[in-house]
Design a protein around this motif. Structure first.
Motif, PDB file in Angstrom:
ATOM      1  N   GLN A 268       0.812  -1.138  -0.117  1.00  0.00           N
ATOM      2  CA  GLN A 268      -0.208  -0.051   0.111  1.00  0.00           C
ATOM      3  C   GLN A 268       0.857   1.267   0.051  1.00  0.00           C
ATOM      4  O   GLN A 268       2.099   1.260   0.484  1.00  0.00           O
ATOM      5  N   ASP A 269       0.400   2.204  -0.683  1.00  0.00           N
ATOM      6  CA  ASP A 269       1.144   3.723  -0.607  1.00  0.00           C
ATOM      7  C   ASP A 269       0.591   4.353   0.574  1.00  0.00           C
ATOM      8  O   ASP A 269      -0.571   4.809   0.858  1.00  0.00           O
ATOM      9  N   ILE A 270       1.322   4.492   1.524  1.00  0.00           N
ATOM     10  CA  ILE A 270       1.181   5.358   2.704  1.00  0.00           C
ATOM     11  C   ILE A 270       1.997   6.724   3.001  1.00  0.00           C
ATOM     12  O   ILE A 270       3.087   6.731   2.235  1.00  0.00           O
ATOM     13  N   THR A 271       1.433   7.484   3.569  1.00  0.00           N
ATOM     14  CA  THR A 271       2.133   8.813   4.060  1.00  0.00           C
ATOM     15  C   THR A 271       2.385   9.024   5.559  1.00  0.00           C
ATOM     16  O   THR A 271       1.450   8.966   6.045  1.00  0.00           O
ATOM     17  N   VAL A 272       3.641   9.065   5.891  1.00  0.00           N
ATOM     18  CA  VAL A 272       3.893   9.415   7.444  1.00  0.00           C
ATOM     19  C   VAL A 272       4.128  10.653   7.555  1.00  0.00           C
ATOM     20  O   VAL A 272       5.651  11.097   7.030  1.00  0.00           O
ATOM     21  N   ALA A 273       3.745  11.413   8.449  1.00  0.00           N
ATOM     22  CA  ALA A 273       3.857  13.024   8.556  1.00  0.00           C
ATOM     23  C   ALA A 273       4.616  12.724   9.927  1.00  0.00           C
ATOM     24  O   ALA A 273       4.166  12.420  10.889  1.00  0.00           O
ATOM     25  N   LEU A 274       5.793  13.602   9.985  1.00  0.00           N
ATOM     26  CA  LEU A 274       6.693  13.844  11.332  1.00  0.00           C
ATOM     27  C   LEU A 274       6.122  14.757  12.146  1.00  0.00           C
ATOM     28  O   LEU A 274       6.149  16.065  11.533  1.00  0.00           O
ATOM     29  N   HIS A 275       5.536  14.882  13.268  1.00  0.00           N
ATOM     30  CA  HIS A 275       4.924  15.911  14.164  1.00  0.00           C
ATOM     31  C   HIS A 275       5.914  16.212  15.174  1.00  0.00           C
ATOM     32  O   HIS A 275       6.060  17.346  15.542  1.00  0.00           O
ATOM     33  N   ALA A 276       6.717  15.272  15.685  1.00  0.00           N
ATOM     34  CA  ALA A 276       7.558  15.444  16.900  1.00  0.00           C
ATOM     35  C   ALA A 276       8.749  14.552  17.068  1.00  0.00           C
ATOM     36  O   ALA A 276       8.529  13.265  16.775  1.00  0.00           O
ATOM     37  N   TYR A 277       9.895  15.060  17.368  1.00  0.00           N
ATOM     38  CA  TYR A 277      11.047  14.152  17.367  1.00  0.00           C
ATOM     39  C   TYR A 277      11.274  13.921  18.974  1.00  0.00           C
ATOM     40  O   TYR A 277      11.022  14.513  19.902  1.00  0.00           O
TER      41      TYR A 277
END
Length: 306
Positions: A268-277
């Motif tokens: 599947q084509d997924i998108t992982v958005a980085l919010h905090a380290y």
């Protein structure tokens, strides 16, 4: 948004646009200002962007580490979200790089896409060996009946906003700052691939996404939100890096545990958005110590995303 990969033989409704020019890597707030200026200059015309694929730097410096903020599909989605009607994504190769600035303006911009108005950054350059600057563009475009608007960089307390600045911010481990510059969280998009399935054995199954040509941000653990192929968003925790506790190989990857989700995501084509380290990547004494830390990381990610 309609996408074209050639400037020749375009249909009538793909010509006569107000066109923003540039690489648009990241599609950050500075790029958005250029696109707004294109609309403002000719609100009666279709709003278009002319860019290149691959990024010219990938052609001229193929041995450089991956550096892209947005790959082709991600960039197109971000441009469409800004209201762009037409995207000219011109294939960039060695042959195209030899085109003179004169031919680029005359053959591509004027005869090819029939631009009514052109908009770009005030420091833009184009053509073979970047032989054409903005003075040349203004002179030649206006002689051919195309208007030109030059847009100054968007600046703040940190200086001019640029893709280079955002790359540095991500590599230093500050995704929140990248979010402020982009106008949205920075994300990695790709196909879920088969990993070693070790996460399942310790109670934290993960979806594995190769970084590919994406920039590698600071290695470590992040609070993330994940968009699945069906468009739904889910919270999670992700690790980006080489997994030193269980892997000695040189390849970095993104592994994301999606909270309260069970399902087959392979291919599947997924998108992982980085919010905090959350923390840097470290090597643990064994799987038990790793599991304990992942539990704590997941709790912290839930807190940050609440």
């Amino acid at each position: 948004m309609k996408i074209f990969h050639d400037w020749r033989d375009l249909p009538a409704d793909a010509r006569g646009a107000s066109v923003a020019l540039g690489n648009f890597d990241g599609v950050h707030r500075g790029h958005a200002a250029v696109i707004r200026a294109a609309h403002t200059a000719r609100p009666d015309a279709p709003l278009a962007v002319l860019t290149f694929e691959p990024h010219p730097r990938e052609v001229f410096r193929p041995d450089d580490p991956p550096f892209r903020l947005t790959l082709s599909a991600e960039r197109a989605d971000a441009l469409a979200a800004l209201g762009v009607d037409v995207l000219y994504e011109i294939p960039f190769n060695h042959e195209f790089s030899l085109m003179s600035a004169e031919d680029f303006v005359t053959e591509v911009l004027h005869k090819g896409i029939g631009a009514r108005h052109l908009v770009c950054g005030a420091d833009s350059a184009f053509g073979h060996r970047r032989g054409g600057g903005t003075d040349f563009l203004v002179e030649r475009a206006e002689a051919l009946g195309m208007g030109v608007t030059l847009v100054s960089p968007v600046t703040d307390a940190g200086g001019p906003l640029s893709s280079t600045r955002i790359r540095r911010t991500l590599q230093d481990g500050y995704p929140e700052r990248a979010t402020a510059d982009l106008g949205r969280p920075w994300a990695i998009r790709g196909l879920v691939s088969h990993g070693d399935k070790r996460g399942r054995t310790i109670g934290f199954p993960t979806a594995n996404v190769p970084l590919g040509q994406h920039l590698e941000p600071a290695r470590g653990v992040y609070a993330v939100k994940v968009r699945l192929a069906d468009g739904s968003w889910h919270k999670g925790v992700a690790n980006i890096g080489r997994r030193p506790t269980v892997n000695a190989g040189p390849e970095s990857r993104l592994e994301v545990n999606i909270f309260d989700y069970s399902g087959d995501l392979y291919d599947q084509d997924i998108t992982v958005a980085l919010h905090a380290y959350i923390r840097a990547e470290i090597k643990f004494s064994g799987l038990d110590a790793l599991k304990t830390q992942i539990t704590a990381d997941a709790q912290e990610a839930r807190r940050l995303l609440a």
